[in-house]
Design a protein around this motif. Sequence first.
Motif, short mmCIF file in Angstrom:
data_model
loop_
_atom_site.label_atom_id
_atom_site.label_comp_id
_atom_site.label_asym_id
_atom_site.label_seq_id
_atom_site.Cartn_x
_atom_site.Cartn_y
_atom_site.Cartn_z
N GLU A 55 14.54 39.89 33.39
CA GLU A 55 13.35 40.43 34.05
C GLU A 55 12.49 39.34 34.66
O GLU A 55 11.88 39.52 35.72
CB GLU A 55 12.55 41.26 33.04
CG GLU A 55 13.26 42.56 32.67
CD GLU A 55 12.62 43.29 31.50
OE1 GLU A 55 11.52 42.86 31.08
OE2 GLU A 55 13.20 44.29 31.03
N ASN A 56 12.44 38.17 34.01
CA ASN A 56 11.68 37.05 34.56
C ASN A 56 12.29 36.52 35.86
O ASN A 56 11.61 35.83 36.63
CB ASN A 56 11.61 35.90 33.54
CG ASN A 56 10.61 36.17 32.44
OD1 ASN A 56 9.69 36.97 32.61
ND2 ASN A 56 10.78 35.51 31.30
N GLN A 57 13.54 36.87 36.08
CA GLN A 57 14.20 36.46 37.32
C GLN A 57 14.23 37.61 38.34
O GLN A 57 14.94 37.54 39.35
CB GLN A 57 15.62 35.97 37.03
CG GLN A 57 15.64 34.72 36.16
CD GLN A 57 17.05 34.31 35.78
OE1 GLN A 57 17.74 33.64 36.54
NE2 GLN A 57 17.47 34.69 34.59
N GLY A 58 13.46 38.66 38.02
CA GLY A 58 13.33 39.76 38.96
C GLY A 58 14.43 40.79 38.92
O GLY A 58 14.60 41.57 39.88
N LEU A 59 15.19 40.85 37.85
CA LEU A 59 16.31 41.78 37.75
C LEU A 59 16.02 42.88 36.73
O LEU A 59 15.43 42.64 35.68
CB LEU A 59 17.59 41.04 37.36
CG LEU A 59 18.10 40.02 38.37
CD1 LEU A 59 19.28 39.25 37.79
CD2 LEU A 59 18.51 40.69 39.67
N ARG A 60 16.45 44.06 37.06
CA ARG A 60 16.35 45.20 36.16
C ARG A 60 17.74 45.75 35.91
O ARG A 60 18.66 45.55 36.72
CB ARG A 60 15.46 46.30 36.76
CG ARG A 60 14.01 45.88 36.98
CD ARG A 60 13.26 45.70 35.66
NE ARG A 60 11.85 45.43 35.87
CZ ARG A 60 11.34 44.23 36.04
NH1 ARG A 60 12.13 43.17 36.07
NH2 ARG A 60 10.04 44.05 36.21
N LYS A 61 17.91 46.47 34.81
CA LYS A 61 19.22 47.04 34.50
C LYS A 61 19.64 48.03 35.58
O LYS A 61 18.83 48.84 36.05
CB LYS A 61 19.18 47.75 33.15
CG LYS A 61 19.09 46.80 31.96
CD LYS A 61 19.07 47.60 30.66
CE LYS A 61 18.90 46.67 29.44
NZ LYS A 61 18.81 47.43 28.20
N LEU A 62 20.88 47.97 35.95
CA LEU A 62 21.44 48.93 36.88
C LEU A 62 21.88 50.18 36.15
O LEU A 62 22.05 51.24 36.76
CB LEU A 62 22.66 48.31 37.60
CG LEU A 62 22.36 47.06 38.43
CD1 LEU A 62 23.64 46.41 38.92
CD2 LEU A 62 21.46 47.40 39.60
N GLN A 63 22.09 50.03 34.85
CA GLN A 63 22.48 51.16 34.00
C GLN A 63 21.95 50.92 32.62
O GLN A 63 21.65 49.79 32.24
CB GLN A 63 24.01 51.31 33.95
CG GLN A 63 24.72 50.04 33.50
CD GLN A 63 26.22 50.22 33.37
OE1 GLN A 63 26.69 51.16 32.76
NE2 GLN A 63 26.98 49.28 33.98
N ASP A 64 21.82 51.97 31.82
CA ASP A 64 21.31 51.81 30.46
C ASP A 64 21.94 52.87 29.55
O ASP A 64 22.40 53.90 30.03
CB ASP A 64 19.77 51.93 30.46
CG ASP A 64 19.18 51.26 29.23
OD1 ASP A 64 19.94 50.88 28.34
OD2 ASP A 64 17.95 51.14 29.19
#
Length: 281
Positions: free
Chosen positions: A272-281
């Motif tokens: 998240e600190n690198q600007g990424l969110r899960k594509l699936q969960d």
Amino acid sequence: PERDKTMLEHRVREILDQIEWLEKTTGRKFNDEVFTEMVKSTMRLRAIAGEVFYLNQNIPAPLDQKSTYSFFTLGGLVRGDQAATEAVWRELRDEVKWRVENKIAAVATERYRWVENEPPPWYFLKYYRYMEKYGAVCVGSPYAHNLGAPYEWREDGTYRSKKTPLELGWAFDTREDVVRANVAAFMNPGRSADHPGRYQQRMLDMAKALRCNGAILPLWRAGVGCVYGRRENAVAMVEAGISIMHYEGSQPGDRTDLDENRMLDQLDHWMENQGLRKLQD
């Protein structure tokens, strides 16, 4: 270079003396033919494994780290039928090459590439699959790529396994020839000089060649000496623009001291600190 050359010849003389001592002590003759073929076979394996790992520089990566661990000991840490081992590695190389040609990815949603070092927590390889939820793939590590090592930057700008004495056309006519080729290819005399510095450069080179965004670096506090110089390595990688995450534990085979849930939380925060969110969960 002069020191390494001297150490190579010193090691050659040691091994030749050891063979003579063993023959005298056991009363058995050393089989030079078997020894020569084993050395040549191991060199062929290193060249093939080096091709496999080189192919992982492609985007998307055709092979993920967790899958690599199914093969990395064969012909290196684990010995068996050499012909069968070579055949397995050739089959793997051909399949990985086919995957590259057909743009088949290890992680179909690849958008983030990371490298690691040292053994992973063997009891918690789930974290590789967890990272795939972010479209993140581990493309290699010096530890898992050991069979293909050492590496070098070629004139064409590629980062590949150094050519073996077999590929370079060295003589294999006498016992001393074979011992020298074996020492030069696999024992790397002098490599322990400035070990942190050499390891650091290898990590930086691998991250650059594999076009990685980040690195996950364990700090194992016992058993395998996996913390020597590692903080310095991390600082150098950060300065090179590579994002770093550390996790700690006692050693790779002992789950007593690793908090698995904490590690997953770390991975979430790091992504998240690198600007990424899960594509699936």
